[in-house]
Write a protein that holds these residues in place. Sequence first.
Motif, PDB file in Angstrom:
ATOM      1  N   LEU A   6      -3.340  -7.548  -4.070  1.00 37.41           N
ATOM      2  CA  LEU A   6      -3.164  -7.493  -2.935  1.00 37.41           C
ATOM      3  C   LEU A   6      -4.077  -5.833  -3.165  1.00 37.41           C
ATOM      4  CD1 LEU A   6      -1.644  -6.795   0.090  1.00 37.41           C
ATOM      5  CD2 LEU A   6       0.012  -6.531  -0.611  1.00 37.41           C
ATOM      6  N   ALA A   7      -4.421  -5.211  -1.727  1.00 32.38           N
ATOM      7  CA  ALA A   7      -5.277  -3.364  -1.933  1.00 32.38           C
ATOM      8  C   ALA A   7      -4.307  -3.346  -1.169  1.00 32.38           C
ATOM      9  CB  ALA A   7      -6.707  -3.239  -2.663  1.00 32.38           C
ATOM     10  N   ALA A   8      -4.486  -1.654  -1.461  1.00 32.65           N
ATOM     11  CA  ALA A   8      -3.737  -0.374  -0.902  1.00 32.65           C
ATOM     12  C   ALA A   8      -4.668   0.496  -0.230  1.00 32.65           C
ATOM     13  CB  ALA A   8      -2.961   0.342  -1.251  1.00 32.65           C
ATOM     14  N   LEU A   9      -4.759   0.873   0.596  1.00 31.75           N
ATOM     15  CA  LEU A   9      -5.907   2.178   1.282  1.00 31.75           C
ATOM     16  C   LEU A   9      -5.388   2.854   1.571  1.00 31.75           C
ATOM     17  CD1 LEU A   9      -8.372  -0.889   2.511  1.00 31.75           C
ATOM     18  CD2 LEU A   9      -8.249  -0.560  -0.057  1.00 31.75           C
ATOM     19  N   ASP A  10      -6.812   4.072   1.338  1.00 34.04           N
ATOM     20  CA  ASP A  10      -5.697   5.101   1.746  1.00 34.04           C
ATOM     21  C   ASP A  10      -7.128   5.209   3.504  1.00 34.04           C
ATOM     22  OD1 ASP A  10      -5.804   7.969   3.403  1.00 34.04           O
ATOM     23  OD2 ASP A  10      -5.580   9.119   1.540  1.00 34.04           O
ATOM     24  N   PRO A  11      -5.534   5.065   4.348  1.00 33.54           N
ATOM     25  CA  PRO A  11      -6.820   5.060   6.047  1.00 33.54           C
ATOM     26  C   PRO A  11      -6.846   6.392   6.195  1.00 33.54           C
ATOM     27  CG  PRO A  11      -4.203   5.901   5.946  1.00 33.54           C
ATOM     28  CD  PRO A  11      -4.045   5.784   4.592  1.00 33.54           C
ATOM     29  N   GLU A  12      -7.038   7.302   6.119  1.00 33.19           N
ATOM     30  CA  GLU A  12      -7.999   8.022   5.742  1.00 33.19           C
ATOM     31  C   GLU A  12      -9.198   8.513   5.405  1.00 33.19           C
ATOM     32  OE1 GLU A  12      -6.302  12.355   6.045  1.00 33.19           O
ATOM     33  OE2 GLU A  12      -3.997  11.530   7.002  1.00 33.19           O
ATOM     34  N   THR A  13      -9.698   7.812   4.034  1.00 35.82           N
ATOM     35  CA  THR A  13     -10.687   8.042   3.034  1.00 35.82           C
ATOM     36  C   THR A  13     -11.246   6.241   3.727  1.00 35.82           C
ATOM     37  OG1 THR A  13      -9.752   7.462   1.625  1.00 35.82           O
ATOM     38  CG2 THR A  13     -10.047   9.880   1.997  1.00 35.82           C
ATOM     39  N   ASN A  14     -10.509   5.514   3.564  1.00 36.64           N
ATOM     40  CA  ASN A  14     -11.021   4.236   3.615  1.00 36.64           C
ATOM     41  C   ASN A  14     -10.999   3.649   1.985  1.00 36.64           C
ATOM     42  OD1 ASN A  14     -10.772   1.371   4.620  1.00 36.64           O
ATOM     43  ND2 ASN A  14     -12.877   1.302   4.677  1.00 36.64           N
ATOM     44  N   ALA A  15     -10.457   5.131   0.638  1.00 37.27           N
ATOM     45  CA  ALA A  15     -10.708   4.771  -0.700  1.00 37.27           C
ATOM     46  C   ALA A  15      -9.268   3.926  -0.888  1.00 37.27           C
ATOM     47  CB  ALA A  15     -10.736   5.647  -1.165  1.00 37.27           C
ATOM     48  N   VAL A  17      -6.332   2.971  -3.259  1.00 39.12           N
ATOM     49  CA  VAL A  17      -5.593   3.814  -4.095  1.00 39.12           C
ATOM     50  C   VAL A  17      -4.238   3.043  -4.338  1.00 39.12           C
ATOM     51  CG1 VAL A  17      -5.511   5.432  -2.702  1.00 39.12           C
ATOM     52  CG2 VAL A  17      -3.419   4.269  -2.334  1.00 39.12           C
ATOM     53  N   GLY A  18      -4.399   1.789  -4.743  1.00 41.14           N
ATOM     54  CA  GLY A  18      -3.498   1.232  -5.492  1.00 41.14           C
ATOM     55  C   GLY A  18      -3.405  -0.537  -5.569  1.00 41.14           C
ATOM     56  N   TRP A  19      -3.437  -1.566  -5.884  1.00 43.72           N
ATOM     57  CA  TRP A  19      -3.153  -3.104  -6.413  1.00 43.72           C
ATOM     58  C   TRP A  19      -2.422  -3.417  -6.704  1.00 43.72           C
ATOM     59  CZ3 TRP A  19      -3.222  -5.167 -10.712  1.00 43.72           C
ATOM     60  CH2 TRP A  19      -3.459  -4.855 -11.544  1.00 43.72           C
ATOM     61  N   THR A  20      -2.177  -4.695  -6.437  1.00 42.65           N
ATOM     62  CA  THR A  20      -0.875  -5.874  -7.351  1.00 42.65           C
ATOM     63  C   THR A  20      -1.346  -6.867  -7.065  1.00 42.65           C
ATOM     64  OG1 THR A  20       1.265  -6.534  -7.553  1.00 42.65           O
ATOM     65  CG2 THR A  20      -0.039  -6.201  -4.466  1.00 42.65           C
ATOM     66  N   LEU A  21      -1.071  -6.954  -8.637  1.00 42.95           N
ATOM     67  CA  LEU A  21      -1.552  -9.016  -8.656  1.00 42.95           C
ATOM     68  C   LEU A  21      -0.464 -10.008  -7.967  1.00 42.95           C
ATOM     69  CD1 LEU A  21      -3.422 -10.245 -10.146  1.00 42.95           C
ATOM     70  CD2 LEU A  21      -2.128 -10.473 -12.265  1.00 42.95           C
ATOM     71  N   LEU A  22      -0.213 -10.811  -7.508  1.00 42.19           N
ATOM     72  CA  LEU A  22       0.455 -11.297  -7.621  1.00 42.19           C
ATOM     73  C   LEU A  22      -0.118 -13.001  -7.919  1.00 42.19           C
ATOM     74  CD1 LEU A  22       0.290 -10.888  -3.182  1.00 42.19           C
ATOM     75  CD2 LEU A  22       2.111  -9.313  -5.549  1.00 42.19           C
ATOM     76  N   GLY A  52      -1.136  -1.575  -9.545  1.00 41.21           N
ATOM     77  CA  GLY A  52      -2.010  -0.079 -10.157  1.00 41.21           C
ATOM     78  C   GLY A  52      -1.449   0.712  -9.079  1.00 41.21           C
ATOM     79  N   VAL A  53      -1.600   2.265  -9.454  1.00 44.21           N
ATOM     80  CA  VAL A  53      -1.564   3.188  -8.282  1.00 44.21           C
ATOM     81  C   VAL A  53      -2.120   4.085  -9.389  1.00 44.21           C
ATOM     82  CG1 VAL A  53      -0.305   5.035  -7.601  1.00 44.21           C
ATOM     83  CG2 VAL A  53       0.787   2.662  -7.819  1.00 44.21           C
ATOM     84  N   ASP A  54      -3.186   4.745  -8.073  1.00 46.61           N
ATOM     85  CA  ASP A  54      -3.694   6.362  -8.249  1.00 46.61           C
ATOM     86  C   ASP A  54      -3.335   7.289  -8.402  1.00 46.61           C
ATOM     87  OD1 ASP A  54      -6.068   8.361  -7.844  1.00 46.61           O
ATOM     88  OD2 ASP A  54      -6.724   6.497  -8.280  1.00 46.61           O
ATOM     89  N   PRO A  55      -3.700   8.394 -10.318  1.00 47.86           N
ATOM     90  CA  PRO A  55      -2.917   8.739 -10.159  1.00 47.86           C
ATOM     91  C   PRO A  55      -2.489   9.985  -8.997  1.00 47.86           C
ATOM     92  CG  PRO A  55      -4.204   8.335 -12.179  1.00 47.86           C
ATOM     93  CD  PRO A  55      -4.449   7.545 -11.006  1.00 47.86           C
ATOM     94  N   SER A  56      -3.874   9.912  -7.652  1.00 46.97           N
ATOM     95  CA  SER A  56      -3.731  11.237  -7.247  1.00 46.97           C
ATOM     96  C   SER A  56      -2.503  11.062  -6.013  1.00 46.97           C
ATOM     97  CB  SER A  56      -5.223  10.982  -6.613  1.00 46.97           C
ATOM     98  OG  SER A  56      -5.380   9.737  -5.883  1.00 46.97           O
TER      99      SER A  56
END
Length: 59
Positions: A6-15, A17-22, A52-56
């Motif tokens: 599962l990936a987490a995306l920044d809604p403003e940049t679509n980058a 910024v995080g993920w998890t392995l299920l 995982g979470v991007d440090p930013s």
Amino acid sequence: MFDHVLAALDPETNAQVGWTLLCPPSSTFSDTMPFIPLMLSRDKTGLIGAVGVDPSVSG
């Protein structure tokens, strides 16, 4: 091998910024966890394998 990410995306940049392995109940990791066989929902219980979470954006 791992198709449950599962990936987490920044809604403003679509980058990303995080993920998890299920890990689903059928994964081999579930066999090594001693508490899962004791659970009534063991056939429906998976694990979070990693996060995982991007440090930013962490904090």
